[in-house]
Design a protein around this motif. Structure first.
Motif, PDB file in Angstrom:
ATOM      1  N   SER A 114       6.727  27.857  22.567  1.00 17.18           N
ATOM      2  CA  SER A 114       5.824  27.416  23.566  1.00 17.18           C
ATOM      3  C   SER A 114       5.460  28.642  24.412  1.00 17.18           C
ATOM      4  N   GLU A 115       4.358  28.295  25.350  1.00 19.60           N
ATOM      5  CA  GLU A 115       4.211  29.218  26.399  1.00 19.60           C
ATOM      6  C   GLU A 115       5.315  29.390  27.393  1.00 19.60           C
ATOM      7  N   HIS A 116       6.209  28.448  27.474  1.00 19.06           N
ATOM      8  CA  HIS A 116       7.409  28.391  28.520  1.00 19.06           C
ATOM      9  C   HIS A 116       8.592  28.941  27.953  1.00 19.06           C
ATOM     10  N   GLY A 117       8.681  29.384  26.680  1.00 15.67           N
ATOM     11  CA  GLY A 117       9.855  29.741  26.012  1.00 15.67           C
ATOM     12  C   GLY A 117      10.247  29.439  24.744  1.00 15.67           C
ATOM     13  N   ILE A 118      11.440  29.663  24.268  1.00 14.69           N
ATOM     14  CA  ILE A 118      12.005  28.922  22.864  1.00 14.69           C
ATOM     15  C   ILE A 118      13.203  28.203  23.201  1.00 14.69           C
ATOM     16  N   VAL A 119      13.108  26.989  22.453  1.00 13.34           N
ATOM     17  CA  VAL A 119      14.114  26.083  22.396  1.00 13.34           C
ATOM     18  C   VAL A 119      14.625  25.926  21.025  1.00 13.34           C
ATOM     19  N   LEU A 120      15.826  26.029  20.951  1.00 17.08           N
ATOM     20  CA  LEU A 120      16.480  25.731  19.630  1.00 17.08           C
ATOM     21  C   LEU A 120      17.497  24.237  19.726  1.00 17.08           C
ATOM     22  N   ALA A 135      -0.237  30.994  20.121  1.00 12.35           N
ATOM     23  CA  ALA A 135      -0.208  29.913  19.148  1.00 12.35           C
ATOM     24  C   ALA A 135      -0.959  28.875  20.042  1.00 12.35           C
ATOM     25  N   GLN A 136      -1.574  27.934  19.143  1.00 16.10           N
ATOM     26  CA  GLN A 136      -2.017  26.690  19.477  1.00 16.10           C
ATOM     27  C   GLN A 136      -1.189  25.548  19.440  1.00 16.10           C
TER      28      GLN A 136
END
Length: 300
Positions: A46-52, A78-79
């Motif tokens: 996302s525009e806020h970062g990466i989540v795993l 990305a959209q």
């Protein structure tokens, strides 16, 4: 070693191009949630970062939050929020090849590649370039909805030194398969009790041991049981250097006994700390690790 691909076969605009100047910090954060050798993970961008996200048996879920502020470069094109599945073990092993002791290597992470791969590339080496392509896949299942809600008007929570928490949970392996966690108001304390082959109880008294139990809030006494193997997964794989930093780990018991365990892992560049003349030390860049453990069903 790889030369750059022709732009003609690459997507016009990648969903994400980012750079990180401390690979080892990312390895440490991901290692915290690697409780099995073969483990699938879901990655969300996302525009806020990466989540795993990783999970097991519908009873244990863990999330690693890599916020965009941790990266020296974060270009998001990305959209929506792209998701893909990946082998956690393969990702950690590949990242390890970019990390060398005592040196803060910088890598570039790009998604997607020509065949929807996750692309890793070293960017600060003079004599060689390390390049890795990791195959991704469409996630097979939607992660379970843990619905974490606080149990009352105020959270039931406590913060304990990470090393002390890990030691306590390790010690509880002897009794058996179930661990009861109780929060008591008077005197304020947290009780871990293991039952099985034998009984073992570990008490963290708030006022008597504030150097270990750093914070405590309980306005409603509660007690819930958890499977030992799931509780152990919340601390078993924390790297030794992270344990030695001994930051506080925060545990919160939510509605229905859902347990949330939060750890902090530094991904700051490995440089000598710079303290300003006023004594202020700039805050470290931190990755947030969260585990969610469902309680055992009460016996009839």
């Amino acid at each position: 070693m790889s030369s750059s691909s022709s732009p003609a076969i690459e997507p016009d605009t990648p969903d994400l191009i980012c750079q990180l100047d401390n690979v080892q910090g990312m390895v440490d954060a991901l290692t915290c949630v690697r409780w099995k050798r073969h483990q699938d993970a879901l990655v969300e961008l996302s525009e806020h970062g990466i989540v795993l996200i990783v999970e097991e048996s519908g009873c244990l879920q863990a999330k690693v939050y890599l916020q965009r502020e941790l990266f020296t470069k974060y270009e998001y094109g990305a959209q929506g929020r792209p998701r893909f599945g990946i082998s956690l073990g393969l990702l950690v092993d590949c990242l390890n090849t970019f990390s060398s002791p005592g040196h803060s290597n910088t890598i570039e992470i790009k998604y997607p590649g020509p065949d929807m791969e996750l692309l890793l590339k070293s960017v600060d080496t003079l004599n060689a370039c390390i390049y890795s392509e990791i195959r991704t896949r469409i996630p097979e299942t939607v992660t379970w909805d843990y619905n974490f809600e606080q149990a009352g008007s105020a959270p039931l929570t406590f913060t304990v030194k990470s090393a002390a928490l890990k030691e306590a949970i390790d010690d509880l392996e002897w009794p058996g398969s179930s661990v009861q966690i109780s929060l008591q108001k008077e005197p304020p304390c947290v009780i871990f009790r293991g039952e099985g082959h034998g009984d073992l109880q570990i008490d963290f008294m708030y006022y008597a041991n504030t150097d270990l139990l750093l914070a405590f809030h309980c306005d409603n006494e509660v007690s819930y049981g958890y499977k030992y193997k799931f509780l152990k997964a919340t601390t078993a794989n924390i790297p030794g250097n992270v344990v030695r930093e001994n930051r506080g780990s925060k545990l919160t018991i939510g509605r229905g006994g859902m347990l949330k365990v939060q750890h902090l892992v530094s991904v700051a560049k490995a440089l000598a700390p710079q303290v300003e003349s006023a004594g202020y030390q700039p805050p470290s860049r931190i990755a947030y690790i969260e585990f969610f453990v469902k309680p055992e069903e009460p016996a009839n």
